[in-house]
Enzyme design. Structure first.
Site, PDB file in Angstrom:
ATOM      1  N   PHE A 219       0.772  -1.200   0.164  1.00  0.00           N
ATOM      2  CA  PHE A 219       0.030   0.027   0.055  1.00  0.00           C
ATOM      3  C   PHE A 219       0.832   1.149   0.031  1.00  0.00           C
ATOM      4  CE2 PHE A 219      -1.731   3.816   1.881  1.00  0.00           C
ATOM      5  CZ  PHE A 219      -3.204   3.706   1.621  1.00  0.00           C
ATOM      6  N   GLU A 220       0.794   1.943  -0.917  1.00  0.00           N
ATOM      7  CA  GLU A 220       1.380   3.604  -0.968  1.00  0.00           C
ATOM      8  C   GLU A 220       0.516   4.384  -1.678  1.00  0.00           C
ATOM      9  OE1 GLU A 220       6.185   2.757  -1.266  1.00  0.00           O
ATOM     10  OE2 GLU A 220       5.054   2.805  -3.083  1.00  0.00           O
ATOM     11  N   ILE A 221       0.248   5.666  -0.969  1.00  0.00           N
ATOM     12  CA  ILE A 221      -0.117   6.774  -1.675  1.00  0.00           C
ATOM     13  C   ILE A 221       1.077   7.676  -1.608  1.00  0.00           C
ATOM     14  CG2 ILE A 221      -1.910   8.265  -1.630  1.00  0.00           C
ATOM     15  CD1 ILE A 221      -3.628   6.635  -0.496  1.00  0.00           C
TER      16      ILE A 221
END
Ligand SMILES: Nc1nc2c(ncn2[C@@H]2O[C@H](COP(=O)(O)OP(=O)(O)OP(=O)(O)O)[C@@H](O)[C@H]2O)c(=O)[nH]1
Ligand SMILES: *[C@@H]1O[C@H](CO)[C@@H](O)[C@H](O)[C@H]1NC(C)=O
Ligand SMILES: *[C@@H]1O[C@H](CO)[C@@H](O)[C@H](O)[C@H]1NC(C)=O
Ligand SMILES: [Mg+2]
Length: 426
Positions: free
Chosen positions: A301-303
């Site tokens: 998960f990365e934003i």
């Protein structure tokens, strides 16, 4: 310092000329931005500001500026805070949802994106980019287009040079390392494709031409789950608050996968001290400079900002690691690589914990604990969240940089509930 000549008329005349020159330059640069991005006046200026703001590694040297010119990037300090919350007319944030996948990941991809659509993107229609080291099948493309019919959907092939051995790697040595790690049961230790994947996610995904037009990305993997409705736009949040990296889960890395990573990082820092921020976030990585505590953001998960990775500081860092060979001779993951870079290049305020995004990637769940504020929006139990369990590094993050009060309260509740269950049983 310019000293103006004595004599009032002459001073006035020169002053007027200087002002006029400035105005002409300003209007030229503004209209250039308008034509490039096609926004109405004013908003163009803000959008443009935002784009150049998000470059880590200030203050810049002359070499940085030369590099930026070659790369077509404009540099300003990430710290010069612009007020971007005035989004009258709301220009679209240049965000994109990115998934790296294989054709046989279709079922998991469908599930993950289906949930993201339902929880978030059906209201926003952010575009999707799917990347693969092999051509996507027609079945994959048709199915994924069908999941998000209102978004632009693109499918990209990873160029060979982003998914192969650089010429300085001895492939015999690499193959031996793989069989040794496999024999020791290191997770994915025997896998060649996993190593290409980690190197690609570390150093190349952000260079894919399909991502050129974007400023932010949200990384999604097949089979992950989104457990809560997401009412606010995380991309906009990043842009308006000058955040460059967002996470939901953090934990400890398997030390067998990175025996020499930290040593290599320290060498890089010694050789390139100008890339290391003074007010960095590296305390999170350990109390002693020579020891890495293995904490990392879980990068499935990365934003985050694409410009973070496109910055000279990061590219130099990645090249340095790549030359050292650990992506192949060991099994360096993109998670510790990204996390160490983020901690080195950014200050804590530029890194955001996305508490409200309920998330599951086998075997770990993050669930927002601010209940009942999240009540009815989540299909998970906040008190079961991973954040404050012993294998998470998020508690350490809270300790060092604040936040997490709600998580701590929920964790306490969880402990109390477990104690009650135990006493009921005995
Ligand atoms: N195209 C392509 N994508 C891959 C390959 N290997 C992994 N991926 C993708 O890379 C991402 C990470 O791979 P995963 O297998 O999920 O690795 P992981 O998250 O460390 O481990 P698990 O999810 O527990 O298996 C996912 O988006 C995968 O779909 C590959 O060989 N080709
Ligand atoms: C930013 O601008 C908006 C709108 O002009 C204003 O409401 C807000 O208070 C400003 N924020 C800061 C931190 O200056
Ligand atoms: C690669 O490594 C093997 C095994 O150590 C060695 O025999 C070989 O000479 C190396 N090849 C090159 C081109 O250095
Ligand atoms: Mg995965």
């Amino acid at each position: 310092m310019i000293t103006l000549p004595r004599g009032r008329t002459l001073r006035l005349l020169i002053g007027t000329i200087l002002v006029a020159i400035t105005l002409v330059c300003l209007s030229n640069s503004l209209s250039a931005q308008d034509s490039e991005y096609g926004f109405p006046n004013g908003i163009a200026e803000k959008a443009y500001l935002n784009r150049i703001l998000h470059q880590p590694g200030s203050p810049y040297t002359r070499a940085d500026v030369a590099f930026a010119q070659r790369a077509g990037i404009t540099l300003v300090a990430v710290d010069s805070v612009a007020n971007n919350s005035d989004t009258l007319g709301k220009p679209r944030v240049r965000g994109v949802i990115v998934m790296l996948a294989r054709n046989d990941d279709l079922y998991g991809a469908k599930n993950a994106i289906g949930q993201l659509e339902k929880r978030f993107n059906h209201k926003y229609h952010y575009p999707y980019v799917y990347l693969n080291d092999e051509p996507f099948s027609e079945d994959f493309k048709t199915t994924m287009r069908g999941i998000s019919p209102e978004s632009d959907v693109q499918f990209g092939l990873v160029p060979k040079e982003h998914w192969s051995y650089p010429d300085w790697i001895n492939q015999t040595v690499a193959a031996n390392a793989r069989s040794e790690m496999a024999a020791k049961d290191v997770i994915y230790g025997g896998s060649e494709s996993y190593r290409h994947m980690c190197r690609f996610n570390s150093g190349f995904f952000f260079r894919h031409p399909l991502l050129d037009q974007y400023d932010y990305y949200w990384r999604v993997e097949p089979s992950v789950e989104f457990l809560c409705d997401i009412p606010d736009d995380p991309f906009r949040y990043m842009q308006e608050n000058n955040k460059l990296y967002g996470f939901t889960v953090s934990l400890y890395e398997f030390p067998e996968t990175i025996p020499t990573l930290w040593k290599t990082v320290r060498q890089f820092m010694n050789e390139h001290p100008s890339f290391v921020r003074k007010d960095n976030s590296m305390r999170w990585l350990g109390n002693k400079p020579d020891e890495y505590n293995l904490c990392h953001f879980w990068s499935n998960f990365e934003i985050a900002s694409l410009h973070l990775w496109r910055s000279r500081a990061y590219l130099e860092f990645f090249n340095y690691l790549d030359k050292a060979g650990g992506f192949f001779y060991e099994r360096w993951g993109d998670a510790p690589v990204h996390s160490i870079a983020v901690s080195m290049l950014l200050k804590p305020a530029q890194i955001h914990f996305f508490n409200e995004i309920g998330y599951y990637h086998n075997p770990i769940m993050h669930c927002p604990v601010d209940q009942p504020a999240m009540a009815g929006r989540c299909q998970c139990d906040g008190s079961e969240t991973f954040d404050l369990q012993h294998y998470s590094c998020t508690g350490r993050w809270f300790d060092l940089f604040g936040g997490g009060e709600a998580s701590r309260r929920a964790f306490k509740l969880q402990q109390e509930r477990k104690r009650a269950e135990r006493s009921k049983q005995s």
